[in-house]
Design a protein around this motif. Structure first.
Motif, PDB file in Angstrom:
ATOM      1  N   UNK A   1     -26.917  -4.953  32.062  1.00  0.00           N
ATOM      2  CA  UNK A   1     -27.368  -6.065  31.177  1.00  0.00           C
ATOM      3  C   UNK A   1     -28.405  -6.510  31.723  1.00  0.00           C
ATOM      4  N   UNK A   2     -29.512  -5.728  32.999  1.00  0.00           N
ATOM      5  CA  UNK A   2     -30.368  -5.904  33.589  1.00  0.00           C
ATOM      6  C   UNK A   2     -31.525  -5.495  33.395  1.00  0.00           C
ATOM      7  N   UNK A   3     -32.663  -5.505  32.965  1.00  0.00           N
ATOM      8  CA  UNK A   3     -33.599  -5.080  32.015  1.00  0.00           C
ATOM      9  C   UNK A   3     -35.070  -4.680  33.006  1.00  0.00           C
ATOM     10  N   UNK A   4     -35.179  -3.541  33.288  1.00  0.00           N
ATOM     11  CA  UNK A   4     -36.393  -3.394  33.544  1.00  0.00           C
ATOM     12  C   UNK A   4     -37.613  -2.207  32.684  1.00  0.00           C
ATOM     13  N   UNK A   5     -38.699  -3.209  32.336  1.00  0.00           N
ATOM     14  CA  UNK A   5     -39.116  -2.482  31.317  1.00  0.00           C
ATOM     15  C   UNK A   5     -40.703  -2.177  32.170  1.00  0.00           C
ATOM     16  N   UNK A   6     -41.596  -0.708  31.695  1.00  0.00           N
ATOM     17  CA  UNK A   6     -42.335  -0.237  31.667  1.00  0.00           C
ATOM     18  C   UNK A   6     -43.300   0.701  30.564  1.00  0.00           C
ATOM     19  N   UNK A   7     -44.649   0.280  31.271  1.00  0.00           N
ATOM     20  CA  UNK A   7     -45.707   0.751  30.349  1.00  0.00           C
ATOM     21  C   UNK A   7     -45.447   2.479  30.414  1.00  0.00           C
ATOM     22  N   UNK A   8     -45.359   3.047  29.503  1.00  0.00           N
ATOM     23  CA  UNK A   8     -45.978   4.623  29.760  1.00  0.00           C
ATOM     24  C   UNK A   8     -46.982   5.223  30.287  1.00  0.00           C
ATOM     25  N   UNK A   9     -47.980   4.323  30.675  1.00  0.00           N
ATOM     26  CA  UNK A   9     -49.073   4.191  31.350  1.00  0.00           C
ATOM     27  C   UNK A   9     -48.908   4.485  32.613  1.00  0.00           C
ATOM     28  N   UNK A  10     -47.827   3.930  33.464  1.00  0.00           N
ATOM     29  CA  UNK A  10     -47.677   3.489  34.525  1.00  0.00           C
ATOM     30  C   UNK A  10     -46.438   4.601  35.495  1.00  0.00           C
ATOM     31  N   UNK A  11     -45.863   5.285  34.147  1.00  0.00           N
ATOM     32  CA  UNK A  11     -44.973   6.134  34.315  1.00  0.00           C
ATOM     33  C   UNK A  11     -45.388   7.177  35.982  1.00  0.00           C
TER      34      UNK A  11
ATOM     35  N   UNK B   1     -36.217 -11.752  29.203  1.00  0.00           N
ATOM     36  CA  UNK B   1     -35.675 -10.406  28.249  1.00  0.00           C
ATOM     37  C   UNK B   1     -35.350  -9.937  30.570  1.00  0.00           C
ATOM     38  N   UNK B   2     -36.126  -9.732  30.913  1.00  0.00           N
ATOM     39  CA  UNK B   2     -36.075  -8.761  32.018  1.00  0.00           C
ATOM     40  C   UNK B   2     -37.090  -8.817  32.770  1.00  0.00           C
ATOM     41  N   UNK B   3     -37.632  -7.185  33.755  1.00  0.00           N
ATOM     42  CA  UNK B   3     -38.615  -8.089  34.903  1.00  0.00           C
ATOM     43  C   UNK B   3     -39.780  -6.987  34.303  1.00  0.00           C
ATOM     44  N   UNK B   4     -40.794  -6.184  34.069  1.00  0.00           N
ATOM     45  CA  UNK B   4     -41.487  -5.326  34.249  1.00  0.00           C
ATOM     46  C   UNK B   4     -42.490  -5.081  35.484  1.00  0.00           C
ATOM     47  N   UNK B   5     -42.411  -3.313  35.279  1.00  0.00           N
ATOM     48  CA  UNK B   5     -42.298  -2.927  36.154  1.00  0.00           C
ATOM     49  C   UNK B   5     -44.127  -2.243  35.957  1.00  0.00           C
ATOM     50  N   UNK B   6     -44.867  -2.133  36.916  1.00  0.00           N
ATOM     51  CA  UNK B   6     -46.468  -1.882  37.589  1.00  0.00           C
ATOM     52  C   UNK B   6     -46.810  -1.937  38.358  1.00  0.00           C
TER      53      UNK B   6
ATOM     54  N   UNK C   1     -40.808 -10.554  31.814  1.00  0.00           N
ATOM     55  CA  UNK C   1     -41.308 -10.135  30.200  1.00  0.00           C
ATOM     56  C   UNK C   1     -40.319 -11.071  29.059  1.00  0.00           C
ATOM     57  N   UNK C   2     -41.219 -12.354  28.775  1.00  0.00           N
ATOM     58  CA  UNK C   2     -40.431 -12.667  27.163  1.00  0.00           C
ATOM     59  C   UNK C   2     -40.690 -12.135  26.280  1.00  0.00           C
ATOM     60  N   UNK C   3     -41.996 -11.281  25.543  1.00  0.00           N
ATOM     61  CA  UNK C   3     -41.718 -10.705  24.855  1.00  0.00           C
ATOM     62  C   UNK C   3     -42.053  -9.149  25.662  1.00  0.00           C
ATOM     63  N   UNK C   4     -41.640  -8.073  25.054  1.00  0.00           N
ATOM     64  CA  UNK C   4     -42.317  -6.837  25.116  1.00  0.00           C
ATOM     65  C   UNK C   4     -42.899  -6.206  24.503  1.00  0.00           C
ATOM     66  N   UNK C   5     -43.065  -4.860  25.167  1.00  0.00           N
ATOM     67  CA  UNK C   5     -44.254  -5.211  24.190  1.00  0.00           C
ATOM     68  C   UNK C   5     -44.423  -3.374  23.936  1.00  0.00           C
ATOM     69  N   UNK C   6     -45.209  -3.297  22.352  1.00  0.00           N
ATOM     70  CA  UNK C   6     -44.568  -1.878  21.519  1.00  0.00           C
ATOM     71  C   UNK C   6     -44.556  -0.838  22.801  1.00  0.00           C
ATOM     72  N   UNK C   7     -44.157   0.067  22.372  1.00  0.00           N
ATOM     73  CA  UNK C   7     -43.540   1.210  23.818  1.00  0.00           C
ATOM     74  C   UNK C   7     -43.206   1.974  24.765  1.00  0.00           C
ATOM     75  N   UNK C   8     -43.133   0.483  25.080  1.00  0.00           N
ATOM     76  CA  UNK C   8     -42.564  -0.173  26.874  1.00  0.00           C
ATOM     77  C   UNK C   8     -40.802   0.888  26.885  1.00  0.00           C
ATOM     78  N   UNK C   9     -40.480   1.507  27.972  1.00  0.00           N
ATOM     79  CA  UNK C   9     -39.578   2.366  28.062  1.00  0.00           C
ATOM     80  C   UNK C   9     -39.304   1.012  28.839  1.00  0.00           C
ATOM     81  N   UNK C  10     -36.991   0.887  27.774  1.00  0.00           N
ATOM     82  CA  UNK C  10     -36.663   0.105  29.104  1.00  0.00           C
ATOM     83  C   UNK C  10     -35.328   0.960  30.002  1.00  0.00           C
TER      84      UNK C  10
END
Length: 124
Positions: A73-83, A38-43, A59-68
């Protein structure tokens, strides 16, 4: 609202967000298609002499609460804890000779180690 020293509640903050340059978006999109994700996760993780390092994973499956964060068309996923460590960061992808690398322009980074692999932030 009850406050505790040394605690952090992501819901207490309004984030500026992350931005992707056109070249970073293009590279993330190409990687996503090539690897079928689906995209990349930055942490961030604790590492290096300055304190923190950036971590990129597919990222194959997003995690609940992910910020996208999305661009072209490119997706970057970030957990709220990394923000708290990366809010306001611009993600770029640059070529320097034979090297190709993601670069992070992080306004929260107060110092960086000599090799550029880790960064430190100053507590607010």
């Amino acid at each position: 609202m009850e406050l505790h020293a040394g605690t952090f509640n992501p819901e207490d903050f309004a984030w500026k967000g992350l931005t992707l340059t056109a070249t970073a978006a293009k590279h993330i999109r190409e990687l996503s298609i090539k690897q079928g994700v689906l995209g990349l996760r930055l942490g961030v993780k604790q590492t290096g002499c300055a304190g923190f390092g950036y971590v990129l994973n597919t990222v194959s499956e997003p995690t609940a609460g992910d910020l996208i964060y999305e661009r072209d068309g490119a997706k970057l996923y970030v957990s709220p804890e990394a923000m708290p460590f990366i809010d306001g960061t611009q993600v770029d992808y640059v070529r320097d000779g034979l090297n190709q690398v993601f670069k992070f322009h992080n306004p929260k980074a107060q110092n960086q180690c000599g090799c550029g692999e880790s960064f430190g932030i100053q507590a607010e």
